[in-house]
Design an enzyme around this catalytic site. Structure first.
Site, PDB file in Angstrom:
ATOM      1  CE  LYS A 172      82.058  14.826  18.071  1.00 26.39           C
ATOM      2  NZ  LYS A 172      81.158  15.797  17.550  1.00 26.39           N
ATOM      3  CE  LYS A 207      76.020  12.873  20.139  1.00 26.14           C
ATOM      4  NZ  LYS A 207      75.410  13.410  18.911  1.00 26.14           N
ATOM      5  CE  LYS A 248      74.567  19.040  13.849  1.00 24.80           C
ATOM      6  NZ  LYS A 248      75.690  19.502  14.647  1.00 24.80           N
TER       7      LYS A 248
END
Ligand code: ATP
Ligand code: MG
Length: 323
Positions: free
Chosen positions: A112, A193, A196
């Site tokens: 992130k 992966k 969202k």
């Protein structure tokens, strides 16, 4: 034995097949046998940039997804994290016993921070501490999550051990509970992966209409690598197997013989996804007409959750010497 189950999801966007096959599907099955607590983790969602005016809507959409998938508020406690302030209170206490080195190892933090270079905030770094507080406030012993969250659940176990050793035993050592398809990959980039917060082409949302599903599956990356199944093809097989074990067998045989046509595989994957999403989407549409009811479910859920959380915090305060 009745287990105490806790899990959460972030209101960061439309739920996708990975969220469903890796987590939500097994939540639904666990409700009959165990005590389940399911939390919409809005404070976690603040660790990446977002529009404040969109938050309430996203929470409602997520609750709709859960209810349409079969989460039953009569059986499970369903609520919003920020409605129970004990989550952040316990997180602070866990902050004081979590080694920095452990947080630096976390893959999600690394990924992130790479995705949001302009906003690598302390909340992103301490995210797993708040998650440990979410889980341990309810003294959960099982945490049904996708594979990407295993590292965080393991850290939760370390935090529980450290607390128990330092202040006296009170927390269970929670374990992750995985499905067979605990890691669905992105359609557009099978090295990542499905998430969202990646762009649309990476995932199939549970709310995608027929045409969108077909378009996304047809565009899925499937390059071959020397006859073996490439990661993209393995991913399509995994999705198909999770939705319909019988169909996948025929394709396995063709793959072995070398006669598999990816366009055929993609058509069947798309059709299978569409037929699985249809009843879900119909229920979702019906539930969407009663938004007031959803708000009430979340308020009642928070009342139930708060009682447990307050009792745990009382015990924590006694142990840490803060009365
Ligand atoms: P974000 O990109 O905002 O982090 P996300 O898709 O990772 O969104 P989360 O709300 O972080 O979703 O995670 C909800 C649950 O879904 C967790 O249990 C997580 O492990 C699981 N999950 C997320 N992505 C996948 C995936 N690709 N395959 C299987 N499970 C997944
Ligand atoms: Mg995530």
């Amino acid at each position: 034995m009745k287990n105490l189950i806790f899990s959460g999801m972030q209101p960061t966007g439309a739920l996708h097949l990975g969220n469903y096959l890796g987590a939500l599907k097994q939540w639904v099955g666990l409700q009959d046998q165990h005590n389940c607590v399911f939390c919409i983790v809005d404070y976690h969602a603040m660790t990446i940039p977002y529009e404040p005016k969109d938050m309430a809507g996203r929470i409602c959409e997520l609750a709709l997804d859960w209810l349409a998938a079969g989460i039953d508020p009569e059986k499970s406690t369903v609520f919003i994290q920020s409605h129970v302030p004990e989550h952040t209170e316990l997180a602070w206490i866990f902050n004081t016993i979590t080694p920095l080195g452990e947080l630096e190892r976390m893959t999600q933090f690394k990924e992130k921070s790479e995705q949001h270079k302009q906003n690598v905030n302390a909340g992103l770094f301490t995210y797993p501490i708040l998650q440990a507080a979410d889980i341990l406030l309810y003294k959960a012993n099982l945490v049904p999550v996708g594979e990407d969250q295993v590292q965080h659940v393991e850290l939760t176990r370390d935090i529980a051990r450290k607390f128990n050793k330092t202040f006296g035993g009170m927390f269970p050592e929670a374990k992750p509970l995985l499905t067979k398809t605990a890691r669905i990959m992105s359609l557009a980039d099978p090295a990542k992966k499905m998430s969202k917060s990646l762009s649309e082409k990476h995932y199939v949302a549970l709310t995608d209409d027929e045409n969108t599903v077909r378009k996304k599956v047809r565009a899925a990356v499937t390059d071959t690598k020397g006859g073996a199944k490439s990661p993209g093809v393995m991913n399509l097989f995994a999705i198909l197997e999770a939705l319909d074990e019988t169909i996948v067998k025929g394709f396995e045989a063709e793959q072995k013989k070398g006669t598999l046509k990816y366009s055929d595989l993609k058509d069947v994957v798309a059709n299978t996804i569409i037929s699985h999403l249809k009843p879900f989407q119909e229920r979702r549409r019906e539930l969407g007409k009663e938004r007031g009811k959803i708000a009430k479910i979340l308020i009642d859920g928070a009342d139930r959750a708060r009682k447990i959380a307050q009792a745990t915090m009382q015990e924590v305060r006694e142990k840490i010497g803060v009365q």
